[in-house]
Scaffold this motif. Structure first.
Motif, short mmCIF file in Angstrom:
data_model
loop_
_atom_site.label_atom_id
_atom_site.label_comp_id
_atom_site.label_asym_id
_atom_site.label_seq_id
_atom_site.Cartn_x
_atom_site.Cartn_y
_atom_site.Cartn_z
N ALA A 14 7.22 -52.83 -29.64
CA ALA A 14 7.34 -54.28 -29.43
C ALA A 14 7.86 -54.58 -28.03
N GLN A 15 8.84 -53.80 -27.60
CA GLN A 15 9.41 -53.99 -26.26
C GLN A 15 8.36 -53.78 -25.18
N GLN A 16 7.57 -52.73 -25.31
CA GLN A 16 6.52 -52.45 -24.32
C GLN A 16 5.49 -53.57 -24.31
N ALA A 17 5.12 -54.06 -25.49
CA ALA A 17 4.13 -55.13 -25.58
C ALA A 17 4.66 -56.40 -24.92
N ILE A 18 5.91 -56.72 -25.15
CA ILE A 18 6.50 -57.92 -24.54
C ILE A 18 6.56 -57.77 -23.03
N ASP A 19 6.97 -56.60 -22.56
CA ASP A 19 7.07 -56.36 -21.12
C ASP A 19 5.69 -56.47 -20.45
N ARG A 20 4.71 -55.81 -21.02
CA ARG A 20 3.35 -55.86 -20.45
C ARG A 20 2.77 -57.27 -20.53
N GLY A 21 3.03 -57.94 -21.66
CA GLY A 21 2.55 -59.31 -21.83
C GLY A 21 3.16 -60.25 -20.80
N ALA A 22 4.47 -60.12 -20.58
CA ALA A 22 5.14 -60.97 -19.59
C ALA A 22 4.58 -60.72 -18.19
N THR A 23 4.30 -59.46 -17.87
CA THR A 23 3.76 -59.12 -16.56
C THR A 23 2.35 -59.70 -16.39
N SER A 24 1.54 -59.61 -17.43
CA SER A 24 0.17 -60.16 -17.37
C SER A 24 0.19 -61.68 -17.25
N VAL A 25 1.01 -62.31 -18.06
CA VAL A 25 1.10 -63.78 -18.02
C VAL A 25 1.64 -64.24 -16.68
#
Length: 111
Positions: A14-25
């Motif tokens: 979940a942490q990795q997904a949030i981090d990658r998602g924040a970077t993409s957004v």
């Protein structure tokens, strides 16, 4: 795999997904926010003095997404600490139970 290990793994995912998602957004947000500046600059309506607004906007957007990533990291550390405490507590309970059994043998053990 133990339940707490699964929980830790899910937390990491979940942490990795949030981090990658924040970077993409953030990247998308930066591109969209730059569009008006690009148009104004090309049309000559944005002089050198006002170009600083573009940089200020980019820095502000970056700071927001960096805060999201930092909070995500801190929440992950907090959850990991709590899982570690649960594991330590389970280990301590096992040791105490074993010690209690050794100190107080049951009636069946005495026969």
């Amino acid at each position: 795999m133990k339940t707490l290990q699964r929980l830790e793994l899910l937390k990491d995912l979940a942490q990795q997904a949030i981090d990658r998602g924040a970077t993409s957004v953030e990247a998308i947000h930066q591109q969209i926010a730059a569009l008006p500046f690009d148009v104004l600059e090309k049309s000559g309506l944005l002089d050198d003095e006002k170009l600083g607004l573009r940089d200020k906007s980019a820095r502000t957007i970056g700071a927001v997404y960096e805060a999201i990533r930092r909070i995500n990291s801190q929440v992950g550390e907090l959850i990991s600490d709590q899982i570690e405490l649960l594991e330590d507590g389970a280990h301590i309970q096992k040791v105490l139970d074993a010690k209690g059994e050794a100190d107080h043998p049951s009636a069946d053990d005495a026969q």
